[in-house]
Design an enzyme around this catalytic site. Structure first.
Site, PDB file in Angstrom:
ATOM      1  N   LYS A  54       0.806  -1.228   0.000  1.00  0.00           N
ATOM      2  CA  LYS A  54       0.000   0.000   0.000  1.00  0.00           C
ATOM      3  C   LYS A  54       0.842   1.283   0.000  1.00  0.00           C
ATOM      4  O   LYS A  54       0.350   2.358   0.349  1.00  0.00           O
ATOM      5  CB  LYS A  54      -1.040   0.053   1.140  1.00  0.00           C
ATOM      6  N   ASN A  75       2.162  -0.511  -7.194  1.00  0.00           N
ATOM      7  CA  ASN A  75       1.671  -0.712  -8.565  1.00  0.00           C
ATOM      8  C   ASN A  75       1.917   0.526  -9.420  1.00  0.00           C
ATOM      9  O   ASN A  75       2.159   0.414 -10.620  1.00  0.00           O
ATOM     10  CB  ASN A  75       0.191  -1.104  -8.545  1.00  0.00           C
ATOM     11  N   TRP A  76       1.896   1.686  -8.798  1.00  0.00           N
ATOM     12  CA  TRP A  76       2.207   2.931  -9.514  1.00  0.00           C
ATOM     13  C   TRP A  76       3.668   2.899  -9.992  1.00  0.00           C
ATOM     14  O   TRP A  76       3.981   3.179 -11.153  1.00  0.00           O
ATOM     15  CB  TRP A  76       1.952   4.130  -8.602  1.00  0.00           C
ATOM     16  N   HIS A  82       7.112  -7.592  -1.578  1.00  0.00           N
ATOM     17  CA  HIS A  82       6.769  -6.891  -0.334  1.00  0.00           C
ATOM     18  C   HIS A  82       7.538  -7.502   0.844  1.00  0.00           C
ATOM     19  O   HIS A  82       7.244  -7.193   2.004  1.00  0.00           O
ATOM     20  CB  HIS A  82       5.288  -7.081   0.006  1.00  0.00           C
ATOM     21  N   ARG A 121       6.214   5.230   2.119  1.00  0.00           N
ATOM     22  CA  ARG A 121       5.057   6.140   2.165  1.00  0.00           C
ATOM     23  C   ARG A 121       4.709   6.395   3.631  1.00  0.00           C
ATOM     24  O   ARG A 121       4.935   5.510   4.488  1.00  0.00           O
ATOM     25  CB  ARG A 121       3.870   5.477   1.449  1.00  0.00           C
ATOM     26  N   SER A 123      -4.960   3.093   3.588  1.00  0.00           N
ATOM     27  CA  SER A 123      -5.072   2.419   2.294  1.00  0.00           C
ATOM     28  C   SER A 123      -5.260   0.914   2.511  1.00  0.00           C
ATOM     29  O   SER A 123      -6.118   0.288   1.879  1.00  0.00           O
ATOM     30  CB  SER A 123      -3.795   2.700   1.481  1.00  0.00           C
ATOM     31  N   SER A 164       0.676   6.735 -16.704  1.00  0.00           N
ATOM     32  CA  SER A 164       0.798   6.235 -15.321  1.00  0.00           C
ATOM     33  C   SER A 164       0.036   7.135 -14.357  1.00  0.00           C
ATOM     34  O   SER A 164       0.146   6.970 -13.137  1.00  0.00           O
ATOM     35  CB  SER A 164       2.271   6.145 -14.905  1.00  0.00           C
ATOM     36  N   ARG A 209      -7.749   3.878  -5.096  1.00  0.00           N
ATOM     37  CA  ARG A 209      -8.833   4.363  -4.244  1.00  0.00           C
ATOM     38  C   ARG A 209      -8.890   5.879  -4.320  1.00  0.00           C
ATOM     39  O   ARG A 209      -9.778   6.458  -4.922  1.00  0.00           O
ATOM     40  CB  ARG A 209      -8.596   3.852  -2.816  1.00  0.00           C
ATOM     41  N   LYS A 210      -7.889   6.578  -3.741  1.00  0.00           N
ATOM     42  CA  LYS A 210      -7.864   8.048  -3.793  1.00  0.00           C
ATOM     43  C   LYS A 210      -6.591   8.573  -4.441  1.00  0.00           C
ATOM     44  O   LYS A 210      -6.613   9.596  -5.115  1.00  0.00           O
ATOM     45  CB  LYS A 210      -7.978   8.626  -2.388  1.00  0.00           C
ATOM     46  N   GLY A 211      -5.475   7.939  -4.131  1.00  0.00           N
ATOM     47  CA  GLY A 211      -4.208   8.344  -4.748  1.00  0.00           C
ATOM     48  C   GLY A 211      -3.724   9.715  -4.306  1.00  0.00           C
ATOM     49  O   GLY A 211      -3.219  10.486  -5.117  1.00  0.00           O
TER      50      GLY A 211
HETATM   51  N1  LIG Z   1      -1.076   6.343 -10.550  1.00  0.00           N
HETATM   52  C1  LIG Z   1      -1.199   6.530  -9.242  1.00  0.00           C
HETATM   53  N2  LIG Z   1      -1.096   7.781  -8.715  1.00  0.00           N
HETATM   54  C2  LIG Z   1      -1.221   7.998  -7.388  1.00  0.00           C
HETATM   55  N3  LIG Z   1      -1.478   7.013  -6.491  1.00  0.00           N
HETATM   56  C3  LIG Z   1      -1.608   5.762  -6.959  1.00  0.00           C
HETATM   57  C4  LIG Z   1      -1.469   5.458  -8.337  1.00  0.00           C
HETATM   58  N4  LIG Z   1      -1.642   4.124  -8.497  1.00  0.00           N
HETATM   59  C5  LIG Z   1      -1.889   3.626  -7.278  1.00  0.00           C
HETATM   60  N5  LIG Z   1      -1.872   4.603  -6.347  1.00  0.00           N
HETATM   61  C6  LIG Z   1      -2.167   4.484  -4.906  1.00  0.00           C
HETATM   62  O1  LIG Z   1      -1.268   3.568  -4.290  1.00  0.00           O
HETATM   63  C7  LIG Z   1      -1.958   2.889  -3.226  1.00  0.00           C
HETATM   64  C8  LIG Z   1      -1.860   1.408  -3.461  1.00  0.00           C
HETATM   65  O2  LIG Z   1      -0.533   1.009  -3.200  1.00  0.00           O
HETATM   66  P1  LIG Z   1       0.004  -0.415  -3.649  1.00  0.00           P
HETATM   67  O3  LIG Z   1       0.158  -0.408  -5.121  1.00  0.00           O
HETATM   68  O4  LIG Z   1       1.313  -0.519  -2.920  1.00  0.00           O
HETATM   69  O5  LIG Z   1      -0.971  -1.442  -3.220  1.00  0.00           O
HETATM   70  C9  LIG Z   1      -3.400   3.364  -3.270  1.00  0.00           C
HETATM   71  O6  LIG Z   1      -3.484   4.431  -2.328  1.00  0.00           O
HETATM   72  P2  LIG Z   1      -4.851   4.922  -1.638  1.00  0.00           P
HETATM   73  O7  LIG Z   1      -5.529   3.704  -1.109  1.00  0.00           O
HETATM   74  O8  LIG Z   1      -4.408   5.858  -0.553  1.00  0.00           O
HETATM   75  O9  LIG Z   1      -5.627   5.615  -2.701  1.00  0.00           O
HETATM   76  C10 LIG Z   1      -3.527   3.855  -4.697  1.00  0.00           C
HETATM   77  O10 LIG Z   1      -4.568   4.760  -4.923  1.00  0.00           O
HETATM   78  C1  LIG Z   2      -2.859 -12.823  -3.754  1.00  0.00           C
HETATM   79  C2  LIG Z   2      -3.034 -11.815  -4.776  1.00  0.00           C
HETATM   80  C3  LIG Z   2      -2.754 -10.377  -4.417  1.00  0.00           C
HETATM   81  C4  LIG Z   2      -3.112  -9.433  -5.324  1.00  0.00           C
HETATM   82  C5  LIG Z   2      -2.885  -8.104  -5.066  1.00  0.00           C
HETATM   83  C6  LIG Z   2      -2.306  -7.705  -3.885  1.00  0.00           C
HETATM   84  O1  LIG Z   2      -2.138  -6.382  -3.644  1.00  0.00           O
HETATM   85  S1  LIG Z   2      -0.875  -5.548  -3.989  1.00  0.00           S
HETATM   86  O2  LIG Z   2      -0.651  -5.569  -5.448  1.00  0.00           O
HETATM   87  O3  LIG Z   2       0.234  -6.098  -3.227  1.00  0.00           O
HETATM   88  O4  LIG Z   2      -1.208  -4.178  -3.548  1.00  0.00           O
HETATM   89  C7  LIG Z   2      -1.946  -8.627  -2.956  1.00  0.00           C
HETATM   90  C8  LIG Z   2      -2.160  -9.978  -3.212  1.00  0.00           C
END
Ligand SMILES: Nc1ncnc2c1ncn2[C@@H]1O[C@H](COP(=O)(O)O)[C@@H](OP(=O)(O)O)[C@H]1O
Ligand SMILES: CCc1ccc(OS(=O)(=O)O)cc1
Length: 286
Positions: free
Chosen positions: A44, A48-49, A99, A121, A129, A218, A248-250
């Site tokens: 979190k 993924n960003w 992770h 973060r 998050s 992105s 969610r909110k970003g």
């Molecule tokens: N392109 C982007 N810009 C800003 N925040 C992003 C983003 N893509 C993902 N995030 C935020 O990254 C968090 C998810 O992290 P992870 O990828 O480690 O699971 C989420 O935060 P929030 O839940 O605060 O919105 C998500 O909204």
């Molecule tokens: C078990 C699958 C899975 C998928 C996505 C997850 O979230 S994150 O990409 O690490 O934010 C975690 C586990």
């Protein structure tokens, strides 16, 4: 729905996609190569960003790859059964996500020159998050309330364990040539300069129009609509049909909308106590 965790070496993990046997095999036997790039985060933190950004650096801003291949295949998780099996025989330079806390990362990392990007973060935002994300999943123990999740987070009784321990562990790599530390906050505040920093670290160069395309593709809104990146393909199997919200909110500072004054004060005290030994400039949030 899961009412428990999968415990491995004293750390709680999701119950789907993770097994002790596989995690031990990855830990002992996975071989990092010098040309690999590892994206490391506590969950979190914007994982993924960052993966999306690195993919777009590799494709020189061309969105075809991120629009056609799921994010977990572009940069597989070395600790999951699926990710480990797709990575272990893969030829050439690999993008790898993890992770894992430092004590559980495949040991070969420490004998390789693989480049590592560690994204941190504000833990208060990580907490919020995580609270909203994990409750939509079928593979993580559910908290009944934010109050309960807050207590679990402080104790490290959440997926991948303690945020405080994760940071401490990985900060022992600070200063190494192949280890870049970034924050979600700087990525938000000045995405362009932070992407430049990543390019330099990876030894890649983007033309101005390639960088513009990377920034567009992105962005929060574009990623939210990209089904290869927003985890919506996992709905039903791993996440709630209606929810399963990754994007969610970003924003930074959303914790202020959810955490009470008393909780914020308690968190500050714990933060001071646990993180006092680390340079405070590592934590660029208010
Ligand atoms: N392109 C982007 N810009 C800003 N925040 C992003 C983003 N893509 C993902 N995030 C935020 O990254 C968090 C998810 O992290 P992870 O990828 O480690 O699971 C989420 O935060 P929030 O839940 O605060 O919105 C998500 O909204
Ligand atoms: C078990 C699958 C899975 C998928 C996505 C997850 O979230 S994150 O990409 O690490 O934010 C975690 C586990």
């Amino acid at each position: 729905m899961s009412d428990r965790y999968m415990w491995f070496e004293g750390v709680p993990f999701p119950t789907m996609g993770f097994t002790p046997e596989l995690m031990r095999e990855a830990w002992e036997s996975f071989v990092f190569k010098d040309e690999d790039v590892l994206i490391l985060t506590y969950p979190k933190s914007g994982t993924n960003w960052l993966v999306e950004i690195v993919c777009l650096i590799y494709s020189k801003g061309d969105p075809k790859w991120i629009q056609s291949v799921p994010i977990w295949d572009r940069s597989p998780w070395v600790e999951t059964e699926y990710g480990y099996n797709s990575l272990k025989d893969k030829e050439g330079p690999r993008l790898i996500s993890s992770h894992l806390p430092i004590q559980l990362i495949p040991k070969s990392l420490f004998n390789s020159k693989a480049k590592v990007i560690y994204l941190i973060r504000n833990p208060r935002d990580v907490l919020i998050s995580g609270y909203f994300f994990w409750r939509t999943s079928y593979f993580v123990k559910k908290a009944e309330s934010l109050k309960e999740y807050f207590e679990w987070f402080i104790k490290g009784n959440v997926p991948f364990g303690s945020w405080f321990d994760h940071i401490h562990g990985w900060m022992s790599m600070k200063g190494k040539e192949n280890f870049l530390i970034l924050s979600y906050e700087e990525l938000k505040r000045d995405t362009r300069s932070t992407v430049d920093k990543i390019c330099q670290f990876l030894g890649r160069k983007l033309e101005p129009e390639e960088l513009n395309s990377l920034l567009k593709n992105s962005s929060f809104q574009v990623m939210k609509e990209n089904k290869m990146s927003n985890l919506s393909l996992l709905r039903g199997q791993f996440f709630d049909e209606k929810n399963g919200i990754l994007l969610r909110k970003g924003v930074t500072g959303d914790w202020k909308n959810h955490i009470t004054v008393a909780q914020a004060e308690a968190f500050d005290r714990i933060f001071q106590e646990k993180m006092a030994d680390l340079p405070q400039e590592l934590f660029p949030w208010e």
